[in-house]
Scaffold this active site. Structure first.
Site, short mmCIF file in Angstrom:
data_model
loop_
_atom_site.label_atom_id
_atom_site.label_comp_id
_atom_site.label_asym_id
_atom_site.label_seq_id
_atom_site.Cartn_x
_atom_site.Cartn_y
_atom_site.Cartn_z
N SER A 44 1.09 -1.10 -0.31
CA SER A 44 0.07 0.24 0.16
C SER A 44 0.97 1.11 0.25
O SER A 44 0.57 2.17 -0.41
CB SER A 44 -1.30 0.35 1.11
OG SER A 44 -0.47 -0.46 2.24
N ASP A 335 -3.71 7.98 8.49
CA ASP A 335 -4.57 6.67 8.49
C ASP A 335 -3.64 6.40 10.02
O ASP A 335 -2.24 6.78 10.40
CB ASP A 335 -5.02 5.58 8.12
CG ASP A 335 -4.60 4.99 6.93
OD1 ASP A 335 -3.37 4.26 7.38
OD2 ASP A 335 -4.57 4.61 6.27
N HIS A 338 -0.55 4.19 7.24
CA HIS A 338 0.20 5.20 6.23
C HIS A 338 0.43 6.37 6.25
O HIS A 338 -0.16 6.73 6.95
CB HIS A 338 -0.68 5.17 5.23
CG HIS A 338 -1.85 3.67 5.02
ND1 HIS A 338 -2.90 3.11 4.95
CD2 HIS A 338 -0.71 2.54 4.50
CE1 HIS A 338 -2.94 1.89 4.50
NE2 HIS A 338 -1.01 1.22 4.29
#
Length: 360
Positions: A44, A335, A338
């Site tokens: 990610s 978040d 991340h």
């Protein structure tokens, strides 16, 4: 020196922005054309939207993700804006953003200048991919083969081989493996221990890089682990053992140990693979410096994400109904896992310096 000036200018400008939608950052390239294309693999931290096109709950194609991306669009990037490959591609003069390979609307130009194969939630360990229903690195290698075929149809076999061999290849994975299989659940820890699991992951990294080389990639930068113990989700998981939100020293020590082993392994691989430039990309240093010296970067919060409480929100838990912080540029994380866009800028600029050092 130029890199440090750019960082200062970006951070100084952004202090005047106080809302999520108030600004969009564009990092101007430094008129360098070292690579014809960029090819990206991993998780990610560099997935620019492939998970939008597969059946998985690990997605970020909805607000407030992307609130600072051009057009304020939620593209599937796990942050409030652009990611590492976008900034590096821009700084290197390749293109402004790197599209996901699974996007059905890719143009010939998109293909020629490179794409992203990464899948959020994936790792080097197949247990990770099975838990998240994401694209393993093996599947990402298969996607690269499909990419080469499509590229050959556009420019011919010889030119396609040249583009792939001269492209900047970025690999970033491993954090999910350590979080899911070593720290948060005991599946691998009980069987292998920390040292054994590190060796297991290193073996998988070796196999993946070898596969990229066999397909035709030659200039490969493999990013190490971040300071895993400084991720908000890890602090939350550790709250039952420590009464304050702070970095977990043991997990950071594990990350540093793994990174040194990775660096040594990549050096050995390069010596054995003719014509290759395979090197380690350090992201630990930049992230740890931001976590421990936030004032240097205009940061005010480093232990929580901007979305929601910043302690547990990720993917669908960070949504349009979730409260977000007034100014994401003052947060190290977007978040609970991340980094924010400002953090990715700092990391990307550090990586560009490393690329110049190795390849210029």
């Amino acid at each position: 020196m130029l890199i440090h000036v750019i960082i200062f200018m970006i951070i100084t400008t952004m202090q005047f922005s106080t809302t999520c939608h108030a600004y969009v950052i564009n990092v101007t390239n430094v008129n360098v054309s070292m690579f014809p294309a960029i090819l990206v693999f991993g998780d990610s931290t560099i997935d620019t939207g492939n998970n939008n096109y597969i059946k998985t709950y690990i997605r970020a194609n909805f607000p407030p993700y992307g609130c600072n991306f051009p057009g304020h669009n939620a593209t599937g990037r796990f942050s409030n804006g652009k990611l590492i490959p976008d900034f590096i591609a821009s700084l290197m003069g390749i293109k402004d953003t790197v599209p996901p390979f699974l996007d059905p609307h890719l143009s010939d130009s998109d293909i020629i200048t490179g794409v992203c194969f990464a899948s959020a939630g994936s790792g080097y360990d197949n247990l990770t991919d099975r838990a998240t229903s994401t694209l393993s690195v093996d599947k990402q290698a298969d996607m690269l083969r499909s990419y080469v075929e499509r590229l050959s149809q556009i420019v011919g076999d010889e030119k396609a081989a040249s583009i792939v061999s001269e492209a900047l290849v970025i690999v970033s994975s491993g954090t999910n493996d350590f979080n899911l299989n070593l720290y948060d659940t005991p599946s691998r820890r009980q069987k292998l221990g920390v040292d054994g699991y590190q060796s297991f992951i290193l073996s998988n990294v070796h196999n993946f890089v070898q596969e990229l080389y066999d397909i035709g990639c030659r200039k490969i930068m493999v990013l190490g682990l971040p300071p895993v113990g400084c991720l908000p989700i890890q602090m939350t998981m550790a709250m039952q053992k420590q009464n304050e939100r702070r970095c977990i020293d043991k997990q950071n020590s594990d990350s540093q140990e793994f990174n040194q082993k990775l660096k040594n392994s990549l050096t050995e691989m390069q010596s054995n693979l003719t014509g290759s430039v395979i090197f380690y990309g350090d992201i630990y240093g930049a992230l740890f410096d931001m976590a421990t010296n936030p004032q240097r970067y205009g940061l005010k919060e480093t232990t929580r994400g901007c979305c929601g409480t910043g302690e547990i929100e990720l993917a669908y838990l960070c949504n349009a109904l979730t409260r977000i912080c007034p100014n994401p540029n003052q947060y190290l994380f977007w978040d609970d896992i991340h980094p924010s866009q400002i953090a990715y800028i700092v990391i990307s600029l550090s990586l560009v310096e490393q690329i110049f050092h190795v390849l210029s």
